[in-house]
Write an enzyme that holds these catalytic residues in place. Structure first.
Site, PDB file in Angstrom:
ATOM      1  N   THR A  28       0.845  -1.201   0.000  1.00 32.70           N
ATOM      2  CA  THR A  28       0.000   0.000   0.000  1.00 32.70           C
ATOM      3  C   THR A  28       0.880   1.251   0.000  1.00 32.70           C
ATOM      4  OG1 THR A  28      -1.729  -1.154   1.226  1.00 32.70           O
ATOM      5  CG2 THR A  28      -1.726   1.264   1.352  1.00 32.70           C
ATOM      6  N   GLY A  29       0.439   2.261  -0.726  1.00 40.73           N
ATOM      7  CA  GLY A  29       1.183   3.531  -0.740  1.00 40.73           C
ATOM      8  C   GLY A  29       1.545   3.925  -2.174  1.00 40.73           C
ATOM      9  N   SER A  30       2.155   5.100  -2.291  1.00 46.49           N
ATOM     10  CA  SER A  30       2.403   5.674  -3.623  1.00 46.49           C
ATOM     11  C   SER A  30       3.493   4.926  -4.393  1.00 46.49           C
ATOM     12  CB  SER A  30       2.784   7.149  -3.485  1.00 46.49           C
ATOM     13  OG  SER A  30       3.957   7.266  -2.690  1.00 46.49           O
ATOM     14  N   THR A  31       4.340   4.172  -3.708  1.00 50.44           N
ATOM     15  CA  THR A  31       5.369   3.398  -4.420  1.00 50.44           C
ATOM     16  C   THR A  31       4.808   2.033  -4.797  1.00 50.44           C
ATOM     17  OG1 THR A  31       7.003   4.515  -3.023  1.00 50.44           O
ATOM     18  CG2 THR A  31       7.790   2.668  -4.350  1.00 50.44           C
ATOM     19  N   ASP A  85       6.305  -3.992  -1.136  1.00 48.37           N
ATOM     20  CA  ASP A  85       5.679  -2.859  -0.453  1.00 48.37           C
ATOM     21  C   ASP A  85       6.691  -1.740  -0.235  1.00 48.37           C
ATOM     22  OD1 ASP A  85       3.439  -2.735   2.476  1.00 48.37           O
ATOM     23  OD2 ASP A  85       3.823  -1.326   0.822  1.00 48.37           O
ATOM     24  N   GLY A  86       6.166  -0.552  -0.011  1.00 43.91           N
ATOM     25  CA  GLY A  86       7.042   0.593   0.236  1.00 43.91           C
ATOM     26  C   GLY A  86       7.432   0.666   1.702  1.00 43.91           C
ATOM     27  N   LYS A  98       7.051   1.727   8.752  1.00 39.95           N
ATOM     28  CA  LYS A  98       5.978   1.741   7.769  1.00 39.95           C
ATOM     29  C   LYS A  98       4.717   2.229   8.449  1.00 39.95           C
ATOM     30  CE  LYS A  98       5.221  -1.689   5.075  1.00 39.95           C
ATOM     31  NZ  LYS A  98       4.896  -0.674   4.056  1.00 39.95           N
ATOM     32  N   ARG A 100       2.735   5.069   7.459  1.00 39.78           N
ATOM     33  CA  ARG A 100       2.236   6.451   7.327  1.00 39.78           C
ATOM     34  C   ARG A 100       1.025   6.488   6.391  1.00 39.78           C
ATOM     35  NH1 ARG A 100       7.954   8.797   7.232  1.00 39.78           N
ATOM     36  NH2 ARG A 100       8.513   8.191   9.348  1.00 39.78           N
ATOM     37  N   GLU A 107      -0.484  -4.923   6.608  1.00 39.93           N
ATOM     38  CA  GLU A 107       0.826  -5.088   5.965  1.00 39.93           C
ATOM     39  C   GLU A 107       1.698  -6.023   6.796  1.00 39.93           C
ATOM     40  OE1 GLU A 107       2.086  -1.057   5.803  1.00 39.93           O
ATOM     41  OE2 GLU A 107       1.383  -0.773   3.748  1.00 39.93           O
TER      42      GLU A 107
HETATM   43  O1  DER Z   1       1.844   3.156   4.899  1.00 38.00           O
HETATM   44  C1  DER Z   1       2.650   2.328   4.444  1.00 38.00           C
HETATM   45  O2  DER Z   1       3.024   1.341   5.101  1.00 38.00           O
HETATM   46  C2  DER Z   1       3.313   2.610   3.129  1.00 38.00           C
HETATM   47  O3  DER Z   1       3.758   1.417   2.533  1.00 38.00           O
HETATM   48  C3  DER Z   1       4.490   3.529   3.395  1.00 38.00           C
HETATM   49  O4  DER Z   1       5.341   2.874   4.282  1.00 38.00           O
HETATM   50  C4  DER Z   1       5.216   3.926   2.133  1.00 38.00           C
HETATM   51  O5  DER Z   1       4.363   4.759   1.414  1.00 38.00           O
HETATM   52  P1  DER Z   1       4.918   5.588   0.150  1.00 38.00           P
HETATM   53  O6  DER Z   1       5.441   4.553  -0.814  1.00 38.00           O
HETATM   54  O7  DER Z   1       3.681   6.294  -0.355  1.00 38.00           O
HETATM   55  O8  DER Z   1       5.982   6.519   0.652  1.00 38.00           O
END
Ligand code: DER
Length: 235
Positions: A28-31, A85-86, A98, A100, A107
């Site tokens: 989950t997240g932008s990456t 995952d990011g 992780k 945010r 996760e």
């Molecule tokens: O919330 C999360 O766990 C996301 O994976 C975070 O850790 C990374 O989010 P980003 O890729 O948007 O910076």
């Protein structure tokens, strides 16, 4: 290269680890969004087959559904081949912060069930030690008497100058509610929090705490995309 381009480069590199027939944890997240998008593309092109995705949030579930990625969960698949995952922070030992994005519990459950956990970051996420970015360290807590729990978390790390804040929604200032109907307390540190395992244990011992955003000794590979290229760090 913009930060968004670096995220996409890291994500596409991670998808090279995906083989047909795998059960995949979808981050989950932008990456991670780019990794899910790429997996969907390769499935549509027939370059990947028989993939089952395990989404780590309702948001990722929606994205994966829109891409036609077949989905399941860890009740059906208690062992997952690979998760991508990011992360918000990565220290030199591949420990992570992780959460945010608010999805740390699902996760951590899914990535804890994986044989391989590939983390994808742009170089801005590298820190000398966790908490070092001075950005939030998320802790998922039950809503019941959240002030009491936030106060205890703050006192736990008072030597590190910790400030605990309830995460609220940007638009209306209401408490942010996770996919699991819990709240998030964000911890801000002014100094290094010292031994990570003991910090983890002392947080988890507090009744009312569900889980925290330190992912210790969980990543097997971290892919870092930077101005000078891609670095693959293995545990
Ligand atoms: O919330 C999360 O766990 C996301 O994976 C975070 O850790 C990374 O989010 P980003 O890729 O948007 O910076």
């Amino acid at each position: 290269l913009t930060q968004d381009m670096l995220k996409r480069i890291a994500a596409y590199k991670a998808v090279e680890f995906v083989q047909s027939g795998m059960v995949l944890g979808l981050g989950t997240g932008s990456t991670a969004k780019y990794a899910v998008q790429r997996i969907g593309e390769l499935l549509q092109q027939g370059k990947l087959k028989d993939i089952i995705g395990i989404p780590t949030s309702k948001k990722t579930q929606e994205q994966a559904l829109s891409l036609g990625i077949p989905l399941s969960d860890i009740d059906e698949h208690p062992v997952v081949d690979l998760a991508i995952d990011g992360a918000d922070e990565v220290d030199p030992y591949l420990n992570l912060v992780k959460g945010r994005g608010g999805s740390l519990l699902r996760e951590k459950m899914i990535e804890g069930a994986c044989k391989k956990f590939v983390v994808i970051v742009d170089e801005s996420k590298l820190v000398p030690y966790l908490g070092g970015s001075r950005l939030a360290m998320p802790v998922e807590i039950v809503p019941f008497c959240w002030k009491f729990t936030a106060q205890r978390l703050q006192r736990l790390f008072e030597d590190s100058g910790c400030v605990a804040k309830l995460r609220t929604c940007d638009d209306n200032g209401e408490p942010f509610v996770t996919d699991n109907a819990n709240y998030i307390v964000e911890l801000y540190f002014k100094k290094d929090i010292g031994d990570l395992n003991s910090a983890s244990d002392s947080i988890l011992r507090l009744a009312g705490v569900v889980e925290h955003g330190m992912f210790l000794n969980m990543a097997t590979t971290v892919i870092v995309a930077g101005e000078l290229g891609i670095t693959v760090k293995n545990k």
